[in-house]
Design an enzyme around this catalytic site. Structure first.
Site, PDB file in Angstrom:
ATOM      1  N   LYS A  32      -4.977   4.590  15.543  1.00 25.33           N
ATOM      2  CA  LYS A  32      -5.970   5.368  14.786  1.00 25.33           C
ATOM      3  C   LYS A  32      -7.200   5.458  15.672  1.00 25.33           C
ATOM      4  CE  LYS A  32      -4.826   3.614  10.114  1.00 25.33           C
ATOM      5  NZ  LYS A  32      -5.121   2.449   9.234  1.00 25.33           N
ATOM      6  N   GLU A  52       4.749  -2.233   8.583  1.00 22.44           N
ATOM      7  CA  GLU A  52       3.377  -2.259   9.106  1.00 22.44           C
ATOM      8  C   GLU A  52       2.565  -3.355   8.413  1.00 22.44           C
ATOM      9  OE1 GLU A  52       1.608   1.626   8.796  1.00 22.44           O
ATOM     10  OE2 GLU A  52      -0.431   0.818   8.845  1.00 22.44           O
ATOM     11  N   SER A  74      -6.926   7.421   5.385  1.00 25.07           N
ATOM     12  CA  SER A  74      -6.780   7.841   3.984  1.00 25.07           C
ATOM     13  C   SER A  74      -7.854   8.854   3.581  1.00 25.07           C
ATOM     14  CB  SER A  74      -6.795   6.626   3.063  1.00 25.07           C
ATOM     15  OG  SER A  74      -7.935   5.830   3.304  1.00 25.07           O
ATOM     16  N   ASP A  93      -1.391  -2.610  12.439  1.00 27.41           N
ATOM     17  CA  ASP A  93      -2.512  -1.699  12.164  1.00 27.41           C
ATOM     18  C   ASP A  93      -3.804  -2.515  12.146  1.00 27.41           C
ATOM     19  OD1 ASP A  93      -4.385   0.060  11.125  1.00 27.41           O
ATOM     20  OD2 ASP A  93      -3.447   0.271   9.176  1.00 27.41           O
ATOM     21  N   LYS A 111       2.066   9.487  11.183  1.00 27.97           N
ATOM     22  CA  LYS A 111       1.896   9.077   9.792  1.00 27.97           C
ATOM     23  C   LYS A 111       0.653   9.792   9.263  1.00 27.97           C
ATOM     24  CE  LYS A 111       0.969   4.736   7.313  1.00 27.97           C
ATOM     25  NZ  LYS A 111      -0.101   3.759   7.517  1.00 27.97           N
ATOM     26  N   GLU A 124      -3.554   9.518  -0.219  1.00 35.95           N
ATOM     27  CA  GLU A 124      -2.832  10.284   0.794  1.00 35.95           C
ATOM     28  C   GLU A 124      -1.725  11.124   0.159  1.00 35.95           C
ATOM     29  OE1 GLU A 124      -1.670   7.390   3.777  1.00 35.95           O
ATOM     30  OE2 GLU A 124      -3.717   7.221   4.492  1.00 35.95           O
ATOM     31  N   GLN A 140       0.795  -1.235   0.000  1.00 37.73           N
ATOM     32  CA  GLN A 140       0.000   0.000   0.000  1.00 37.73           C
ATOM     33  C   GLN A 140       0.825   1.281   0.000  1.00 37.73           C
ATOM     34  OE1 GLN A 140      -3.757  -0.005   2.340  1.00 37.73           O
ATOM     35  NE2 GLN A 140      -2.730   1.538   3.551  1.00 37.73           N
ATOM     36  N   ASP A 163       4.061   0.308   4.610  1.00 33.69           N
ATOM     37  CA  ASP A 163       2.773  -0.225   5.064  1.00 33.69           C
ATOM     38  C   ASP A 163       2.360  -1.266   4.031  1.00 33.69           C
ATOM     39  OD1 ASP A 163       0.360  -0.921   6.031  1.00 33.69           O
ATOM     40  OD2 ASP A 163      -0.583   1.047   5.866  1.00 33.69           O
TER      41      ASP A 163
END
Ligand code: PGA
Ligand code: ZN
Length: 425
Positions: free
Chosen positions: A337, A285, A367, A312, A388, A207, A164, A244
């Protein structure tokens, strides 16, 4: 005392609806906050309530969540006094009454949690990061190390490569200003190099990461290294890399589908090991999928001397999942998050647990973001090691960088240094 909580449907950086809440206190203090939204979401995340009405925003409308603030949350909270964040959040959690916030929606609850936090900070006359610090009992404030998207694939782009995000990490800079100068130089050189190599301007992912049509992963790494060098910087010394992998999104029934190659879990760990051996990668990640628990301890053992093994989707900022990962020795860092759990208080519990286990914490945007910059204050207030946010592009991203730049100049906050693992080469 809370006088009124009001919800609004607004748009995020992808033009999709999200939730904003305004909190007015009885002394006239008024503050609002907006919640972000993910695309490459973990299965265990708290529920983001969407209307499902396909005639509006393809079903993504947030009118139900907004109505929950106005018709269910406000009548209960208006006229009540809460001296601590936890007291308010606990009432919201109880009012919802479900494990994953499916009654009121994590988007509705978090918007209220954050708007209240901002109103309290204003009322106390302190910056938001100090208020966040009070929640967690932290009074040492530093700027986190930025990890910044350079190239994107997977769900944030057109799936050019399965991975990603490839991020750059400025490690030799002494200030946030200098860090971002270096990152910008790398990003600019990458844009130029990609234009030359692929004969076109690279499209930008959600992003802000550049998303050229890499033929294979190694090309993504090589292009990143070349961009760092072209910027006059030393890869690994000045600017390192982070990944990630977001591998939950190309994993089914024991197999990681990397396009041309397919790998089982052990094969995937071997591949990550070869990347970490060949390139200056400081953090990996979601190297394995969210439900591939049994292989995470192997991956951690394999990578831990070189980099962070960051969870994550695996952890979804949830205490039970973090506890399980700590018990299994499955990771050494948490990607935090707040909307994965849906309130500041629950996110604080996740943060504390990760810290007690000796883990590092990367505080992360989603995102789908808004122009709201509370995330920068959260990372500073809680003492996150890294932040991040995305590329140095789009106001939804730069709002948070700008907040940190402002605090660097205004409050003279120092920048954290990257903490290398004990056996780092
Ligand atoms: P998301 O992705 O916000 O789309 O879930 C961010 C990430 O995977 O870190
Ligand atoms: Zn991720």
């Amino acid at each position: 005392m809370i006088k009124q909580l009001t919800g609004y449907e607004i748009l995020d950086s992808r033009g999709r609806p999200t939730v904003k809440a305004k909190c007015v206190l009885s002394d006239g203090t008024s503050a609002s906050a907006s919640v972000p939204s993910g695309a490459s979401t973990g299965k265990a995340e708290a529920l983001e309530l969407r209307d499902g009405d396909k005639t509006r925003f393809n079903g993504l409308g947030c009118r139900k969540a907004v109505a929950n603030i106005n018709d269910h949350i406000n009548p209960v909270l208006a006229g009540k006094e809460f001296s601590r964040q936890e007291e308010l959040d606990n009432v919201l959690i109880a009012l919802d009454g479900t494990k994953n916030k499916e009654n009121l929606g994590a988007n509705a609850i978090l918007a209220c949690s954050l708007a209240f936090a901002r109103a309290q900070a204003l009322k106390k006359g302190i910056p938001l990061y100090r208020y966040f610090g009070e929640i967690i009992g932290n009074a040492v404030f530093r700027l986190p190390v930025p990890t910044v998207n350079l190239f994107s694939g997977g769900k944030h782009a057109g799936g050019q490569v399965p991975v990603q995000d490839l991020l750059v990490v400025p490690v030799s800079a002494d200030t946030m200003g200098e860090s971002l100068e270096q990152v910008h130089a790398v990003y600019r050189c990458a844009s130029e190099w990609i234009g030359e190599k692929y004969g076109m301007r690279a499209l930008k992912a959600d992003e802000g990461g550049l998303a050229p049509s890499f033929r294979k992963m190694e090309e993504m790494f090589e292009d990143a290294i070349k961009s760092i060098e072209n910027a006059g910087l030393v890869p690994g010394k000045d600017v390192a890399l982070a990944l990630d992998v977001a591998s939950s999104h190309f994993y089914t029934e024991g197999i990681y589908d990397l396009g041309k190659e397919k790998k089982d879990s052990a094969g995937m760990i071997g591949l990550l090991k070869s990347w970490v051996g060949a390139y200056p990668i400081l953090s990996v990640e979601d190297g394995l999928a969210e439900n591939d628990w049994v292989f995470w301890p192997d991956m951690k053992r394999t990578l831990q001397d070189s980099c962070l093994v960051l969870g994550d989707d695996l952890l979804c900022t949830q205490v039970e999942r973090i506890r399980k990962a700590v018990d299994m020795d499955a990771a050494n860092a948490l990607l935090l998050k707040v909307n994965q759990c849906g309130s500041l208080t629950e996110a604080a519990a996740a943060y504390r647990l990760a810290r007690q286990a000796g883990w590092q914490v990367t505080v992360s945007a989603r995102s789908g973001e808004t122009e709201d910059d509370w995330l920068a204050d959260l990372a500073i207030g809680w003492g996150g090691n890294q932040i991040k946010i995305g590329s140095l592009a789009q106001s939804d991203r730069t709002a948070k960088y700008n907040r940190m730049l402002e605090l660097e100049q205004e409050d003279h906050l120092p920048l954290r240094k990257w903490i290398y693992p004990a056996g780092f080469r």
